[in-house]
Scaffold this motif. Sequence first.
Motif, PDB file in Angstrom:
ATOM      1  N   GLU A  64       0.657  -0.891  -0.097  1.00 31.08           N
ATOM      2  CA  GLU A  64       0.179   0.249  -0.010  1.00 31.08           C
ATOM      3  C   GLU A  64       0.787   0.765   0.264  1.00 31.08           C
ATOM      4  OE1 GLU A  64      -4.206  -1.875   2.520  1.00 31.08           O
ATOM      5  OE2 GLU A  64      -2.300  -0.962   3.597  1.00 31.08           O
ATOM      6  N   GLU A  65       2.464   1.397   0.449  1.00 29.00           N
ATOM      7  CA  GLU A  65       2.817   2.128   0.825  1.00 29.00           C
ATOM      8  C   GLU A  65       4.118   2.358  -0.326  1.00 29.00           C
ATOM      9  OE1 GLU A  65       4.179   3.280   4.560  1.00 29.00           O
ATOM     10  OE2 GLU A  65       2.359   2.964   5.801  1.00 29.00           O
ATOM     11  N   GLN A  66       4.170   1.265  -1.333  1.00 31.81           N
ATOM     12  CA  GLN A  66       4.498   1.152  -2.355  1.00 31.81           C
ATOM     13  C   GLN A  66       6.315   1.128  -2.455  1.00 31.81           C
ATOM     14  OE1 GLN A  66       3.089   4.068  -5.164  1.00 31.81           O
ATOM     15  NE2 GLN A  66       1.724   3.253  -6.091  1.00 31.81           N
ATOM     16  N   TRP A  67       6.857   0.789  -1.103  1.00 35.61           N
ATOM     17  CA  TRP A  67       8.031   0.497  -0.273  1.00 35.61           C
ATOM     18  C   TRP A  67       8.987  -0.587  -1.854  1.00 35.61           C
ATOM     19  CZ3 TRP A  67      10.827   2.932   2.856  1.00 35.61           C
ATOM     20  CH2 TRP A  67       9.569   3.848   3.805  1.00 35.61           C
ATOM     21  N   PRO A  90       9.104  -4.526  -6.261  1.00 39.45           N
ATOM     22  CA  PRO A  90       8.727  -4.065  -5.204  1.00 39.45           C
ATOM     23  C   PRO A  90       9.300  -4.735  -4.002  1.00 39.45           C
ATOM     24  CG  PRO A  90       6.567  -4.428  -7.002  1.00 39.45           C
ATOM     25  CD  PRO A  90       8.268  -4.215  -7.559  1.00 39.45           C
ATOM     26  N   LEU A  91       8.912  -4.266  -2.466  1.00 41.02           N
ATOM     27  CA  LEU A  91       9.111  -5.358  -1.125  1.00 41.02           C
ATOM     28  C   LEU A  91       8.199  -5.643  -1.720  1.00 41.02           C
ATOM     29  CD1 LEU A  91      11.249  -3.236   1.665  1.00 41.02           C
ATOM     30  CD2 LEU A  91      11.898  -4.796  -0.995  1.00 41.02           C
ATOM     31  N   GLY A  92       8.114  -7.534  -1.359  1.00 42.16           N
ATOM     32  CA  GLY A  92       7.119  -8.393  -1.197  1.00 42.16           C
ATOM     33  C   GLY A  92       6.657  -8.783  -0.559  1.00 42.16           C
ATOM     34  N   ALA A 148       8.832  -9.523   3.274  1.00 41.15           N
ATOM     35  CA  ALA A 148       8.193  -8.928   4.821  1.00 41.15           C
ATOM     36  C   ALA A 148       7.961 -10.499   5.247  1.00 41.15           C
ATOM     37  CB  ALA A 148       6.838  -9.423   4.243  1.00 41.15           C
ATOM     38  N   GLU A 149       8.445 -11.985   4.789  1.00 43.42           N
ATOM     39  CA  GLU A 149       8.233 -13.190   5.754  1.00 43.42           C
ATOM     40  C   GLU A 149       9.572 -13.270   6.082  1.00 43.42           C
ATOM     41  OE1 GLU A 149       7.763 -17.533   5.092  1.00 43.42           O
ATOM     42  OE2 GLU A 149       7.327 -16.582   3.956  1.00 43.42           O
ATOM     43  N   LYS A 150      11.132 -12.430   5.271  1.00 45.29           N
ATOM     44  CA  LYS A 150      12.589 -12.927   5.216  1.00 45.29           C
ATOM     45  C   LYS A 150      13.232 -12.005   6.804  1.00 45.29           C
ATOM     46  CE  LYS A 150      17.008 -11.850   3.917  1.00 45.29           C
ATOM     47  NZ  LYS A 150      17.877 -10.914   2.297  1.00 45.29           N
ATOM     48  N   VAL A 151      12.386 -10.423   6.620  1.00 43.57           N
ATOM     49  CA  VAL A 151      12.664  -9.563   7.650  1.00 43.57           C
ATOM     50  C   VAL A 151      11.839  -9.500   8.644  1.00 43.57           C
ATOM     51  CG1 VAL A 151      12.443  -6.851   8.124  1.00 43.57           C
ATOM     52  CG2 VAL A 151      13.652  -7.456   5.275  1.00 43.57           C
TER      53      VAL A 151
END
Length: 438
Positions: free
Chosen positions: A368-371, A378-380, A384-387
């Motif tokens: 949603e924030e387009q990181w 895109p950071l998908g 998200a799972e890794k970090v």
Amino acid sequence: MHDLDSALEVIRRRDDTAAKHAHALWQVMRATAAHPTKVTRYEVQQMVWGTLPLAARRRDGADAFADVHDTCAAFAELLDLLGHTAYADLCRDETTRAILDADETTYRTLVERAWRDSGVQPPNPPTLTWSDRGGDVEQALRAAAGRMLEEAIDAGTLRADGTDEPERVELVMRLLMSPETEGNDTWFGKLLDERLDLWTRGRGSQTRRELLVRLRPEVRRPPEAAGHDLPALESLLDACRARGARLTDHGYLPTDLVADLAAIMPACRENPSTGRGETRWPPVRLLRELAVDMGLVEQVGRRLCLTDRGATVVDDPDALLMAVGEAIVALDRPALAVIQEVTFAALLLEDRMSPDRIFAKITHVLDEEQWTDPAGAPLGAAHAEKVGSWFLRRLRTLDALDADWTARRVGLTDAGISIARWALRTRVLFPQATVALP
């Protein structure tokens, strides 16, 4: 000495455009004035070192200000006519000229140095870091602090060179802790409310806003930490007292300390080892890394010693929880800070939840924030799972996270709840600096 209208008329008879520019700068400056009638050095500096050059750099700035020096000179003339000779000289001095001429690579450095040398830059108190994106309350408080510093310098109670930092911080704290206009709260409370409004509503992600709005009351009040502790971290700090913990020839923790830490760390019980050294117990190794990263211990030669910060919290479990909460947030890494913020928010709102649900919330926010990564991708979900897993391991190592790996559900411990609240409060009160301007 002239009043405003007659002063502007004097300038207008010479140059109508100069009068319009001088009047515009005056109106903008007085809109956030700390005093209803008095002009301050802080406000003039903010105008000619910040507002004017930044406005001139905007895409439409060239149209508004054909020559930024002419505009500054007109403002100086207005100040002169109003009897503010010293402030007019400030607008004309070499420091201001250099700032107005600076390009993007040198501007920030010049402005930082100028404010530091001016003597009226309000220092950051222990309770917050001033934000360059502050709202009306914060801007007014910062300007008021600048006026108080100027008055104290003029009265001889503070030194103009700024070498009396403790006294300056004390002055700012008196201002923040004083009753606000209506008398129902302190000015710090008013500023905190303004920051919370910006924090909860000014996010690009709907998912993130929904999480933070629900947590606003918890972050508004100071977290309770009484009776909650971090046994392994406390034991490590205790071993680093005085001359510090003597390390092995290869720089590892002594085996007896490793054994003591492994015996009390849930993360070690979940991953038992037959070894005695630090390398055989990854959670112990990670605990040491976390203590170093949070500024609590440091290696000095062949010893692991307490830092000054570590020494202040080693005998105070409540202060240690606060220090961990403040240090665990990556203020200098915005994308990581977002992931940490979402993780803490999700865990505070539910007693237990699956890591996959946490990662899903992180993924929604990043999307949603387009990181994006440095290459623009895109950071998908994978990121998200890794970090997210990386961060949960750290919380588990600190014994801030209670994990039922069989049921694949995690939840914050009592200590973890305090850490999470301190961490989110830190996000509100110690925002990442972006532009070095008061």
